[in-house]
Design a protein around this motif. Structure first.
Motif, PDB file in Angstrom:
ATOM      1  N   VAL A   1      30.982   9.154  16.323  1.00  0.00           N
ATOM      2  CA  VAL A   1      29.816   8.376  15.758  1.00  0.00           C
ATOM      3  C   VAL A   1      28.821   9.567  15.487  1.00  0.00           C
ATOM      4  CG1 VAL A   1      27.905   6.951  16.112  1.00  0.00           C
ATOM      5  CG2 VAL A   1      30.268   6.503  17.173  1.00  0.00           C
ATOM      6  N   LYS A   2      28.797   9.675  13.924  1.00  0.00           N
ATOM      7  CA  LYS A   2      27.834  10.830  13.330  1.00  0.00           C
ATOM      8  C   LYS A   2      26.655  10.222  12.962  1.00  0.00           C
ATOM      9  CE  LYS A   2      32.015  13.480  12.111  1.00  0.00           C
ATOM     10  NZ  LYS A   2      32.906  14.113  11.126  1.00  0.00           N
ATOM     11  N   ALA A   3      25.673  11.227  12.675  1.00  0.00           N
ATOM     12  CA  ALA A   3      24.322  10.923  12.141  1.00  0.00           C
ATOM     13  C   ALA A   3      24.478   9.972  11.001  1.00  0.00           C
ATOM     14  CB  ALA A   3      23.478  12.142  12.047  1.00  0.00           C
ATOM     15  N   LYS A   4      25.367  10.446   9.964  1.00  0.00           N
ATOM     16  CA  LYS A   4      25.558   9.776   8.809  1.00  0.00           C
ATOM     17  C   LYS A   4      26.038   8.312   8.815  1.00  0.00           C
ATOM     18  CE  LYS A   4      30.671  10.938   8.298  1.00  0.00           C
ATOM     19  NZ  LYS A   4      31.778  11.800   7.435  1.00  0.00           N
ATOM     20  N   ASN A   5      26.614   8.053   9.995  1.00  0.00           N
ATOM     21  CA  ASN A   5      27.049   6.571  10.343  1.00  0.00           C
ATOM     22  C   ASN A   5      25.822   5.529  10.509  1.00  0.00           C
ATOM     23  OD1 ASN A   5      29.668   8.072  12.048  1.00  0.00           O
ATOM     24  ND2 ASN A   5      29.902   7.024   9.942  1.00  0.00           N
ATOM     25  N   PHE A   6      24.636   6.145  10.764  1.00  0.00           N
ATOM     26  CA  PHE A   6      23.413   5.145  10.907  1.00  0.00           C
ATOM     27  C   PHE A   6      22.793   4.830   9.754  1.00  0.00           C
ATOM     28  CE2 PHE A   6      24.305   7.055  15.148  1.00  0.00           C
ATOM     29  CZ  PHE A   6      24.318   6.125  15.998  1.00  0.00           C
ATOM     30  N   SER A   7      22.184   3.853   9.811  1.00  0.00           N
ATOM     31  CA  SER A   7      21.340   3.151   8.537  1.00  0.00           C
ATOM     32  C   SER A   7      20.191   4.147   8.031  1.00  0.00           C
ATOM     33  CB  SER A   7      20.680   1.950   8.724  1.00  0.00           C
ATOM     34  OG  SER A   7      22.018   0.909   9.320  1.00  0.00           O
TER      35      SER A   7
ATOM     36  N   LYS B   1      13.343  16.102  15.801  1.00  0.00           N
ATOM     37  CA  LYS B   1      13.056  17.220  15.151  1.00  0.00           C
ATOM     38  C   LYS B   1      12.606  16.976  13.838  1.00  0.00           C
ATOM     39  CE  LYS B   1      16.371  20.182  17.699  1.00  0.00           C
ATOM     40  NZ  LYS B   1      17.503  21.063  17.503  1.00  0.00           N
ATOM     41  N   GLY B   2      12.569  15.592  13.306  1.00  0.00           N
ATOM     42  CA  GLY B   2      11.977  15.281  12.143  1.00  0.00           C
ATOM     43  C   GLY B   2      13.093  15.646  11.125  1.00  0.00           C
ATOM     44  N   VAL B   3      12.330  16.004   9.828  1.00  0.00           N
ATOM     45  CA  VAL B   3      13.170  16.219   8.661  1.00  0.00           C
ATOM     46  C   VAL B   3      14.308  17.237   8.752  1.00  0.00           C
ATOM     47  CG1 VAL B   3      13.085  16.588   6.330  1.00  0.00           C
ATOM     48  CG2 VAL B   3      11.537  14.960   6.950  1.00  0.00           C
ATOM     49  N   GLY B   4      15.661  16.794   8.882  1.00  0.00           N
ATOM     50  CA  GLY B   4      16.608  17.617   8.639  1.00  0.00           C
ATOM     51  C   GLY B   4      17.184  17.940  10.124  1.00  0.00           C
ATOM     52  N   GLY B   5      16.610  17.268  11.139  1.00  0.00           N
ATOM     53  CA  GLY B   5      16.947  17.548  12.380  1.00  0.00           C
ATOM     54  C   GLY B   5      18.257  17.446  12.821  1.00  0.00           C
ATOM     55  N   TYR B   6      19.003  16.301  12.188  1.00  0.00           N
ATOM     56  CA  TYR B   6      20.368  16.191  12.127  1.00  0.00           C
ATOM     57  C   TYR B   6      21.095  16.449  11.067  1.00  0.00           C
ATOM     58  CZ  TYR B   6      19.019  12.941  15.822  1.00  0.00           C
ATOM     59  OH  TYR B   6      18.658  11.977  16.984  1.00  0.00           O
ATOM     60  N   SER B   7      22.342  17.210  10.997  1.00  0.00           N
ATOM     61  CA  SER B   7      23.461  17.068  10.045  1.00  0.00           C
ATOM     62  C   SER B   7      23.862  15.914   9.898  1.00  0.00           C
ATOM     63  CB  SER B   7      24.259  18.385  10.136  1.00  0.00           C
ATOM     64  OG  SER B   7      25.514  18.353   9.631  1.00  0.00           O
ATOM     65  N   PRO B   8      24.287  15.493   8.578  1.00  0.00           N
ATOM     66  CA  PRO B   8      24.867  14.235   8.431  1.00  0.00           C
ATOM     67  C   PRO B   8      26.092  14.169   9.188  1.00  0.00           C
ATOM     68  CG  PRO B   8      24.172  15.157   6.346  1.00  0.00           C
ATOM     69  CD  PRO B   8      23.915  16.135   7.276  1.00  0.00           C
ATOM     70  N   GLU B   9      26.881  15.493   9.255  1.00  0.00           N
ATOM     71  CA  GLU B   9      28.140  15.359  10.224  1.00  0.00           C
ATOM     72  C   GLU B   9      28.040  15.493  11.631  1.00  0.00           C
ATOM     73  OE1 GLU B   9      31.039  14.711   8.702  1.00  0.00           O
ATOM     74  OE2 GLU B   9      30.290  14.461   6.882  1.00  0.00           O
TER      75      GLU B   9
ATOM     76  N   LEU C   1       0.630  -1.302   0.057  1.00  0.00           N
ATOM     77  CA  LEU C   1      -0.111   0.135  -0.129  1.00  0.00           C
ATOM     78  C   LEU C   1       0.764   1.335  -0.097  1.00  0.00           C
ATOM     79  CD1 LEU C   1      -2.793  -0.924   2.798  1.00  0.00           C
ATOM     80  CD2 LEU C   1      -2.819  -1.143   0.075  1.00  0.00           C
ATOM     81  N   ALA C   2       2.041   1.247   0.588  1.00  0.00           N
ATOM     82  CA  ALA C   2       2.965   2.442   0.693  1.00  0.00           C
ATOM     83  C   ALA C   2       4.341   1.841   1.134  1.00  0.00           C
ATOM     84  CB  ALA C   2       2.296   3.438   1.597  1.00  0.00           C
ATOM     85  N   SER C   3       5.274   2.725   0.616  1.00  0.00           N
ATOM     86  CA  SER C   3       6.505   2.425   0.992  1.00  0.00           C
ATOM     87  C   SER C   3       7.490   3.754   0.903  1.00  0.00           C
ATOM     88  CB  SER C   3       7.253   1.511   0.085  1.00  0.00           C
ATOM     89  OG  SER C   3       8.652   1.066  -0.069  1.00  0.00           O
ATOM     90  N   GLY C   4       8.498   3.822   1.714  1.00  0.00           N
ATOM     91  CA  GLY C   4       9.280   5.074   1.849  1.00  0.00           C
ATOM     92  C   GLY C   4      10.854   4.518   2.644  1.00  0.00           C
ATOM     93  N   VAL C   5      11.917   5.231   2.196  1.00  0.00           N
ATOM     94  CA  VAL C   5      13.110   5.105   2.724  1.00  0.00           C
ATOM     95  C   VAL C   5      13.578   6.402   3.387  1.00  0.00           C
ATOM     96  CG1 VAL C   5      15.372   4.311   2.512  1.00  0.00           C
ATOM     97  CG2 VAL C   5      13.569   3.195   0.863  1.00  0.00           C
ATOM     98  N   ALA C   6      14.097   6.543   4.601  1.00  0.00           N
ATOM     99  CA  ALA C   6      14.440   7.810   5.026  1.00  0.00           C
ATOM    100  C   ALA C   6      15.861   7.691   5.815  1.00  0.00           C
ATOM    101  CB  ALA C   6      13.517   8.296   6.161  1.00  0.00           C
ATOM    102  N   PRO C   7      16.739   8.343   5.696  1.00  0.00           N
ATOM    103  CA  PRO C   7      18.004   8.420   6.276  1.00  0.00           C
ATOM    104  C   PRO C   7      17.877   8.754   7.948  1.00  0.00           C
ATOM    105  CG  PRO C   7      18.154  10.371   5.227  1.00  0.00           C
ATOM    106  CD  PRO C   7      16.654   9.787   4.906  1.00  0.00           C
ATOM    107  N   MET C   8      18.882   8.659   8.856  1.00  0.00           N
ATOM    108  CA  MET C   8      18.806   9.080   9.967  1.00  0.00           C
ATOM    109  C   MET C   8      18.898  10.449  10.172  1.00  0.00           C
ATOM    110  SD  MET C   8      18.844   8.002  13.140  1.00  0.00           S
ATOM    111  CE  MET C   8      18.947   6.468  12.823  1.00  0.00           C
ATOM    112  N   VAL C   9      19.252  11.358   9.392  1.00  0.00           N
ATOM    113  CA  VAL C   9      18.993  12.783   9.708  1.00  0.00           C
ATOM    114  C   VAL C   9      17.823  13.296   9.656  1.00  0.00           C
ATOM    115  CG1 VAL C   9      21.273  13.342   8.355  1.00  0.00           C
ATOM    116  CG2 VAL C   9      19.263  12.974   7.019  1.00  0.00           C
ATOM    117  N   ASN C  10      16.877  12.503   9.049  1.00  0.00           N
ATOM    118  CA  ASN C  10      15.525  12.704   9.402  1.00  0.00           C
ATOM    119  C   ASN C  10      14.800  12.237  10.419  1.00  0.00           C
ATOM    120  OD1 ASN C  10      15.609  14.145   7.159  1.00  0.00           O
ATOM    121  ND2 ASN C  10      15.173  12.983   5.651  1.00  0.00           N
ATOM    122  N   LEU C  11      15.295  11.129  11.346  1.00  0.00           N
ATOM    123  CA  LEU C  11      14.601  10.310  12.055  1.00  0.00           C
ATOM    124  C   LEU C  11      14.458  10.724  13.530  1.00  0.00           C
ATOM    125  CD1 LEU C  11      15.297   6.687  10.538  1.00  0.00           C
ATOM    126  CD2 LEU C  11      13.315   8.545   9.913  1.00  0.00           C
ATOM    127  N   GLY C  12      15.307  11.741  14.009  1.00  0.00           N
ATOM    128  CA  GLY C  12      15.468  12.436  15.480  1.00  0.00           C
ATOM    129  C   GLY C  12      14.135  13.050  15.654  1.00  0.00           C
TER     130      GLY C  12
END
Length: 474
Positions: free
Chosen positions: A204-210, A112-120, A99-110
């Motif tokens: 350990v940076k945001a960019k290192n998470f799945s 604060k939501g989308v863009g809440g983390y900087s990759p670095e 019914l629905a599917s989406g992929v998101a990086p860790m920078v959007n999963l904290g």
């Protein structure tokens, strides 16, 4: 119940202290140890601000990205998975349908939501002896009935699916680094290739998470809860979490997490040491409306050859795409009535460009004010030397009004700028309704031409691309 189209064209041939010890002995100066010391503690620490004190375990080199972060709260990940799911009835929409599917990086999963983390952004700092002990753990929300407690794979027939608050819908989460489905029992993946600071500590940076994929499937035989509620996802609980574990000795961030432990009662560390929430809340919209299904579409659109000179002068080749649909003009029970349009609860049609092709068009600036793109570019555009450049396929209605290509079929209600058009625009009924269904035929024109405005020279080569006809409740 969507259909694929293949577009093809081929051009005609043309052508980084012994000195300190020496200085101390020679001058007999006693140097205060604190002036030269650095942290000798061991373990891992959460980093929430910049600290220039080199004696601190929280020290950050100049230029480090560090700021306050909360972690995986119930509202975390807002906006990371924008999608609309449409619940219907079998056999019109068979059980097991995605019914629905989406992929998101860790920078959007904290929090604060989308863009809440900087990759670095540095989330944790670990002493040098921590090598090999730093892991990302992940599990479903095992202590919540509707967000990762009940595995319904036996009923749904789909591996690692879990009961949700909505009747007819089951969820599944995948860790895109490992390819593993997320379950109620903790799994882990090592955090490797980490950056190191001037003191030799691991960052350990945001960019290192799945990245995480969240999916929803239809299952009418799964447990029944709320079978009428629609609109914004009402259950404010993430369906899965990403957590950090690290440190060989000293301050070890771990809680009671271990591989294979049940997240039902193993959740020490939540939420401060868990960076991310994989969450429908604040993301997903639920619809229950009668709709349409594509039953057939022109399988191949094979454009005739056209010379570069003609393309440069505005020439083009146009062919029709014929689409056959069946619509639930008599609505089943518990569903809203069918309506053609691009507003909420109405049904719209769009033609979906593959991700790589859509990215090519975006890179060329062939975008809209929404999420759609104005041209479908060839497979391998810009990377395959044999692919024609400067040209693509544009869509239009029979009267000439331009249509755009979809880039995400689960982002709805954006209308033409996202690539949607009322499903029955330019459609003709193929006869009276039968069994509550009405059959329709619709035509959309596909035009092979040079980009307008001109953004790159036209070059000779081949053009091959596949697109998918999609019908979805908005």
């Amino acid at each position: 119940m969507n259909r694929f189209l293949n577009f093809a064209w081929r051009s005609p041939r043309v052508s980084r202290n012994g000195l300190l010890a020496t200085l101390v002995v020679m001058s007999s100066i006693v140097v205060p140890t604190h002036a030269w010391a650095q942290s000798t503690s061991k373990g891992c620490w959460k980093i929430t601000k910049l600290t220039t004190n080199k004696n601190s375990n929280l020290y950050t080199d100049p230029g480090t990205v560090a700021s306050s972060w909360t972690g995986s709260t119930d509202g975390g990940g807002k906006g990371a998975y924008p999608m609309t799911i449409q619940i219907n009835t079998p056999p019109f929409v068979p059980d097991g349908t995605l019914l629905a599917s989406g992929v998101a990086p860790m920078v959007n999963l904290g929090d604060k939501g989308v863009g809440g983390y900087s990759p670095e952004q540095v989330l944790f700092r670990c002493s040098p002896d921590s090598a090999g002990t730093m892991f990302e753990y992940y599990a479903t929300n095992g202590d919540n009935t509707y967000a990762g407690y009940t595995n319904v794979s036996a009923q749904s027939g789909i591996p690692e699916t879990y009961e949700t608050y909505y009747t007819g819908v089951v969820s599944r989460v995948t860790n895109m680094t490992t390819g593993e489905y997320v379950s109620r029992y903790w799994k882990a993946t090592p955090l490797t290739n980490l950056d190191v600071d001037s003191q030799g500590w691991f960052l350990v940076k945001a960019k290192n998470f799945s990245q995480y994929k969240m999916e929803f499937f239809q299952c009418s035989t799964c447990p029944v809860h709320d079978n009428t509620r629609t609109g914004a996802w009402a259950w404010s609980q993430p369906v899965a979490y990403s957590a950090f574990v690290g440190g060989a000795s000293g301050t070890i961030i771990k809680g009671n997490l271990s591989v294979g432990a049940d997240s039902l009662n193993h959740y020490n560390g939540w939420y401060g040491n868990w960076p991310g929430s994989i969450n429908p809340y604040g993301n997903v919209t639920v619809r229950r409306s009668a709709t349409c299904a594509v039953t057939n579409a022109t399988p191949v659109v094979n454009f005739p050859s056209i010379a570069i000179g003609e393309l440069n002068q505005g020439g083009s080749r146009q062919l029709p795409i014929t689409i056959q649909m069946q619509c639930q003009t008599t609505k089943p029970a518990n569903l809203a009535a069918f309506a053609s349009g691009t507003a909420a609860n109405q049904t719209a049609l769009g033609i979906l460009a593959p991700p790589a092709n859509a990215q090519s068009a975006t890179s060329m600036g062939l975008t809209t004010t929404g999420s759609g793109v104005s041209y479908l570019l060839s497979d391998g555009y810009g990377t395959d030397p044999g692919a024609a450049t400067g040209v693509g396929v544009a869509l239009s209605r029979p009267g000439g009004a331009a249509l755009n290509f979809l880039t995400n079929e689960y982002v709805t209600a954006g209308g033409t700028k996202d690539g949607w058009d009322p499903v029955l625009n330019d459609a003709s009924a193929n006869g009276p309704a039968s069994g509550g269904m009405t059959s329709y035929t619709r035509t959309i024109n596909a035009t092979f031409k040079a980009f307008a405005p001109r953004v790159t020279p036209v070059t000779t080569g081949k053009f091959n691309a596949t697109a998918q006809v999609v019908v979805r409740v908005q």
